[in-house]
Design an enzyme around this catalytic site. Structure first.
Site, PDB file in Angstrom:
ATOM      1  CG  ASN A 179      -2.093  -0.949   1.088  1.00 41.02           C
ATOM      2  OD1 ASN A 179      -2.293  -1.564   0.039  1.00 41.02           O
ATOM      3  ND2 ASN A 179      -2.854  -1.100   2.147  1.00 41.02           N
ATOM      4  NE  ARG A 187      -9.163  -1.439  -9.605  1.00 39.98           N
ATOM      5  CZ  ARG A 187      -8.145  -0.658  -9.972  1.00 39.98           C
ATOM      6  NH1 ARG A 187      -7.229  -1.146 -10.770  1.00 39.98           N
ATOM      7  NH2 ARG A 187      -8.059   0.589  -9.546  1.00 39.98           N
ATOM      8  CG  HIS A 208     -15.447   3.380 -10.062  1.00 41.19           C
ATOM      9  ND1 HIS A 208     -16.087   3.469  -8.838  1.00 41.19           N
ATOM     10  CD2 HIS A 208     -14.383   2.576  -9.862  1.00 41.19           C
ATOM     11  CE1 HIS A 208     -15.435   2.751  -7.946  1.00 41.19           C
ATOM     12  NE2 HIS A 208     -14.398   2.198  -8.531  1.00 41.19           N
ATOM     13  CE1 TYR A 229     -10.060  -6.567  -2.270  1.00 39.85           C
ATOM     14  CE2 TYR A 229     -11.181  -5.168  -3.859  1.00 39.85           C
ATOM     15  CZ  TYR A 229     -10.007  -5.656  -3.310  1.00 39.85           C
ATOM     16  OH  TYR A 229      -8.799  -5.233  -3.787  1.00 39.85           O
ATOM     17  NE  ARG A 261     -11.569  -0.105   2.372  1.00 39.99           N
ATOM     18  CZ  ARG A 261     -11.006   0.146   1.203  1.00 39.99           C
ATOM     19  NH1 ARG A 261      -9.804   0.670   1.136  1.00 39.99           N
ATOM     20  NH2 ARG A 261     -11.662  -0.077   0.074  1.00 39.99           N
ATOM     21  CG  HIS A 304     -14.739  -2.643  -2.399  1.00 42.43           C
ATOM     22  ND1 HIS A 304     -15.528  -2.813  -3.517  1.00 42.43           N
ATOM     23  CD2 HIS A 304     -13.704  -1.865  -2.795  1.00 42.43           C
ATOM     24  CE1 HIS A 304     -14.986  -2.177  -4.543  1.00 42.43           C
ATOM     25  NE2 HIS A 304     -13.887  -1.590  -4.134  1.00 42.43           N
TER      26      HIS A 304
END
Length: 759
Positions: free
Chosen positions: A86, A422, A482, A515, A611, A639
Site C-alpha cells: 500500500n 477490474r 467506475h 472484498y 474504511r 468495499h
C-alpha cells in the site's frame, strides 16, 4: 429482533450504548469534544483532516492487524505485506502528485490549509515512523513467532556451512544464468532502474586502485524468499512436532556470490536499493484520436517517469548514496534508509505455505437456495419473482457468473451489455461474454482502460473481446467509468424483458472472495429503462433527462444525495429522529462534508462507516458532535458503499460504486441504485447495525485525526461483525432452504389431498 436492531430504539439509548461500547461516559465524551470558535465557518481548514495523513492513518490500522496477537500468525504476515504494498502505491500516486504540485510552485492549499510542500514534509515524518514500526514488528515479534512455529526467515550470514553450500548450488543453477550486471563508467551510461525493482548497488575494484559502480537487478521471476534445505535436527527416525521450513532473501544469496559475476575483481561493497516511480502519468485523451493508443503511450511513459522515493539499506555508504541520488535523480530528503529487508510486499509468499494452523479457517460462501442448482429454477424466473440481494464474500459470487453464463446459452436472450473495470486474470465473466457472442448474441462491453494499475490487463481484454466480435467501448474521454452494471435483454413470448445486475464491487470472482460487496438482481421496469439509457449514453450520444430510479454521476447523483440529506435535516427540525448511516471507502468531498456538518448541527445523528481516508473531523462542539466515524479493518476488505436515510421511518437505502469524493461525484461515471423491497431494506439496515456494533475490528476516529479501538476489543465475547456475518449468512441460507423445501412439500401434500377428495 434484538433492541440493537429495532428501529424504534431511542436516540438516547443508541448514544448510551455507543458510549458504553467505547468505554466513555456521556459526560466525559462531551467534555472532550473541542469547541470551535463561533466565528468559524464551515469552510474553515481547522474543521478538516488532511487527506494524505488520513490515508497514512489507514495504513496504521492495517498494521494494527499485523500487531494483533488474536490474529493467526500468517494472517499477521499478510497484513504487514499489504501495508508495504500500500505504501508503494501511496508514493506512486499521492506523493507523486504532491511533488508535481510543489515543483510547479503552486500555492494551492489542501482542504486543511496546507501547501504541497508542507504536506510532503509531514508525510516524510509519518512514513519514517511507520516504516520503523513495520520493521521493528517484523524483527522483534513476527520473525521470532514464525521460528517458534518451525518457519525461519533468516539472514544468509547465520546459515551453517551445509546450508550455505546448498544456497551456492541454487545460485549457480537458477540465479546466475538470469543475472545481468550493468556497469556504470564513462563509456556506459547509468542503467535505467524500473519502478519497484529491487537492485544491488555494487562497487568493484581491480586491485590497482581503480573502483567502479555496477548495478544488478534482483530478478522478479525468481522467488524472493529462497527455500533453504534444512538439515534434520531430530534423531534418526523421529519427526518434528511441526513442519519445518527455512528461507533466506534472494538479494543476500546474490550478494554472497558476487565474485562469480565479477571474476578477478575485488568486491568492495554491495547494498540493496529500491526505486519507486511516479505512476500518475497524464493520459492525453483530448489530443488523441484513439483512446487505446493514448493509454498505451501513457503506460510506456510510466516506465520512465520521475523517481519519487529511493529506499536504501540503512548501512549504505555515502559514495553509493551519492551515485544513486545524482543519477536517478532524487532529492536526498526523499531517500528512506531501511533497517531490514527492503520491499516487504513479497512476504506474502509465505502465505502459500501449507500451514492451515497458522491461517484463518477456510470458508465456503453460501449460495441462496433459489439460485442454487438444486432449486431447479433458472435465474430469470427467480429474478422475475422478486429482487435478489447478494452479500459477498459471505454469499458466493458464482450466481453472478452463472447469470451471464445462462444468458450466453439461453436462445431467448438477444443482447448482453456490461461495464468492466477490474476483471482479473482468466475471467469467467469475459469467457461468458465470448461464449455469448459466439452464439449470436449482441454483446456490448465498456472496458475502462484507465483503471489504475490494470490498464495493460484491460487493454488485453478489450482486444480479445473486440477480436471475437464484441462491441467494445474503451471508456469516455475525460472521466473513468467506475459503475458496476450489466443488462440482459430477453425475449419472453411476445414481449421483451430486461434483467439487470448492479453491484458495489467489480466483476471479479477473485476479489469477491476477499472484498465485502453487495450485488443486486432485478427486472424492475424503471431500473431497466434507466440501465438501457445508461448504456446508450456510453456507446452513443444522449441528452436524456435524469434517470428515474438510478443515481448516476455526474448527472444527478450528487444533487439527489444532497436533497436527501437536506430532507433528513428538515425532518429533524420538525421533531423526527433524523438518522444517516453512510458506508464508504473514503470521505473527502468538501461540499458533502459541509452538508454533514449542517446535519449534525441540526441534531441529525450521523453514523459514518469509512474504511479508508476521512477528511471530516468528528466530535467538534457546535459542528460535528453528532457524528461518529468508524473504520472496520479485518479479514475482508470493506468495499461496499451504502447510503441509508431514516426518512421519518420510511427508510431509503442506496447501494453502489460511488464514494463521497470529488472524483467520484463529479469526474467519474458512477451508479447508486435503490433497494426498494422492504425485506431487503431490513436486511441491509440490520447489516449496518451489526457493523456499528463491532468492537473487535472497529476503529473510531477522534477529532485529532487519530483512531482508537474499543477498550473491549481484546475480549473474547465482543462483536466481530465480519465473523458474525460469516457465520450467520450461511445459517440464514440454510434456514431459507429448509423453509423452501417445507413449503414445496406442503404444496405437494395439498395437491395430493385435493386429488383424493375429487376421487
Amino acid at each position: 429482533m434484538s433492541r440493537a436492531m429495532d428501529p424504534s430504539t431511542s436516540r438516547e439509548q443508541d448514544t448510551a450504548e455507543l458510549e458504553a461500547a467505547s468505554g466513555q461516559s456521556a459526560t466525559a465524551s462531551k467534555a472532550e469534544a473541542p469547541a470551535a470558535p463561533q466565528s468559524v465557518s464551515l469552510d474553515s481548514p481547522e474543521l478538516y483532516l488532511n487527506r494524505e495523513l488520513s490515508l497514512l492513518e489507514f495504513q496504521k490500522r492495517v498494521l494494527g492487524q499485523a500487531k494483533d496477537a488474536q490474529n493467526a500468525l500468517l494472517e499477521r504476515i499478510k497484513f504487514l505485506s499489504i501495508v508495504s504494498s500500500n505504501l508503494d502505491e501511496f508514493f506512486m500516486v499521492r506523493v507523486a502528485g504532491l511533488q508535481h504540485q510543489a515543483a510547479s510552485g503552486s500555492q494551492e492549499l489542501s482542504v486543511d490549509g496546507r501547501t504541497a510542500a508542507g504536506q510532503l514534509q509531514l508525510i516524510r515524518e509519518e512514513v519514517r515512523k511507520l516504516v520503523k514500526e513495520i520493521h521493528d514488528l517484523l524483527r522483534e515479534t513476527l520473525l521470532p513467532a514464525l521460528e517458534r512455529e518451525g518457519i525461519r526467515v533468516c539472514d544468509y550470514s547465520v546459515l551453517n556451512a551445509e546450508e550455505k553450500s546448498a544456497m551456492e548450488s541454487y545460485f549457480h543453477e537458477y540465479v546466475f544464468p538470469v543475472l545481468t550486471p550493468l556497469a556504470f563508467d564513462p563509456s556506459r551510461p547509468f542503467p535505467h532502474i524500473s519502478s519497484r525493482s529491487l537492485n544491488l548497488a555494487v562497487v568493484v575494484g581491480d586491485g590497482q586502485g581503480t573502483e567502479n559502480f555496477a548495478r544488478i537487478k534482483i530478478p522478479d521471476s525468481l522467488p524472493r524468499l529462497v527455500p533453504v534445505v534444512v538439515p534434520s535436527r531430530h534423531p534418526q527416525g523421529s519427526k518434528p512436532a511441526k513442519p519445518e521450513a527455512a528461507f533466506v532473501w534472494l538479494e543476500q544469496v546474490i550478494a554472497a556470490n558476487l565474485s562469480w559475476l565479477f571474476p578477478g575483481m575485488v568486491i568492495v561493497e554491495a547494498y540493496p536499493f529500491r526505486v519507486t516511480r511516479d505512476a500518475e502519468v497524464a493520459i492525453q485523451e483530448l489530443e488523441s484520436d484513439d483512446l487505446l493508443e493514448s493509454v498505451e503511450e501513457a503506460m510506456r511513459q510510466r516506465r520512465f517517469s520521475s523517481v519519487v522515493r529511493l529506499q536504501v539499506d540503512a548501512n549504505v555508504s555515502d559514495r553509493i548514496l551519492e551515485i544513486l541520488a545524482n543519477n536517478l535523480p532524487i532529492d536526498k530528503q526523499d531517500v528512506y534508509k531501511i533497517d531490514g529487508s527492503i520491499g516487504l510486499g513479497r512476504l506474502m509468499d509465505l502465505y502459500s505455505l501449507d500451514r492451515p494452523d497458522l491461517k484463518d479457517k477456510p470458508f465456503l460462501p453460501a449460495v441462496p437456495h433459489s439460485l442454487s442448482a438444486e432449486s431447479g429454477e433458472d435465474v430469470f424466473s427467480v429474478i422475475r419473482r422478486e429482487d435478489v440481494l447478494l452479500h459477498h464474500p459471505y454469499e458466493s459470487f458464482q450466481p453472478v457468473v452463472e447469470f451471464l453464463r445462462t444468458a450466453a446459452r439461453d436462445p431467448n436472450v438477444l443482447a448482453i451489455k456490461v461495464t468492466l473495470y477490474r476483471v482479473g486474470r482468466n475471467s469467467p465473466i469475459v469467457a461468458a461474454l465470448l461464449d455469448a457472442v459466439e452464439k449470436g448474441k449482441q454483446v456490448s462491453v465498456l472496458v475502462e482502460l484507465k483503471a489504475r494499475f490494470d490498464e495493460e490487463s484491460n487493454i488485453e481484454w478489450a482486444r480479445t473481446l473486440e477480436d471475437a466480435g464484441v462491441h467494445v467501448v474503451y471508456g469516455l474521454v475525460g472521466m473513468k467509468v467506475h459503475s458496476k452494471i450489466s443488462l440482459v435483454v430477453r425475449r419472453e413470448g411476445d414481449a421483451i424483458r430486461r434483467y439487470v445486475h448492479l453491484g458495489t464491487g467489480n466483476y471479479n470472482p477473485t476479489t469477491a472472495r476477499i472484498y465485502t460487496d453487495f450485488g443486486f438482481f432485478t427486472c424492475s421496469q424503471m431500473i431497466a429503462d434507466d440501465a438501457t439509457h445508461f448504456f446508450n449514453s456510453l456507446t452513443g450520444y444522449s441528452k436524456k433527462d435524469e434517470p428515474h430510479e438510478l443515481l448516476v454521476a455526474p448527472v444527478n447523483l450528487r444533487q439527489r444525495l444532497e436533497e436527501l440529506i437536506h430532507h433528513e435535516i428538515a425532518l429533524q427540525q420538525r421533531g423526527e429522529r433524523g438518522h444517516l448511516i453512510f458506508k464508504m471507502n473514503a470521505l473527502e468531498d468538501p461540499q458533502m462534508i459541509r452538508l454533514l456538518y449542517k446535519a449534525s448541527q441540526a441534531g441529525v445523528k450521523v453514523d459514518l462507516l469509512v474504511r479508508g481516508l476521512c477528511c471530516l473531523r468528528p466530535g467538534i462542539s457546535g459542528f460535528s458532535e453528532n457524528i461518529r466515524v468508524t473504520s472496520i479493518v479485518g479479514r475482508f476488505l470493506e468495499h461496499s458503499r451504502v447510503y441509508y436515510f431514516r426518512n421519518g421511518g420510511n427508510e431509503i437505502i442506496f447501494l453502489g460504486s460511488a464514494d463521497l469524493m470529488r472524483r467520484n461525484l463529479s469526474h467519474r461515471v458512477e451508479i447508486l441504485f435503490p433497494v426498494l423491497n422492504p425485506k431487503l431494506i431490513r436486511r441491509v439496515k440490520d447489516f449496518l447495525d451489526i457493523e456499528l456494533a463491532d468492537e473487535k475490528k472497529a476503529y473510531h476516529l477522534q477529532n485529532d485525526g487519530q483512531y482508537t479501538r474499543s477498550s473491549r476489543s481484546a475480549h473474547a465475547d465482543t462483536m466481530d461483525s465480519q465473523l458474525y456475518l460469516l457465520t450467520h449468512e450461511r445459517a440464514a441460507q440454510q434456514e431459507a432452504k429448509l423453509m423452501t423445501v417445507m413449503s414445496r412439500r406442503r404444496r405437494v401434500t395439498e395437491r395430493q389431498r385435493r386429488g383424493r377428495m375429487k376421487r
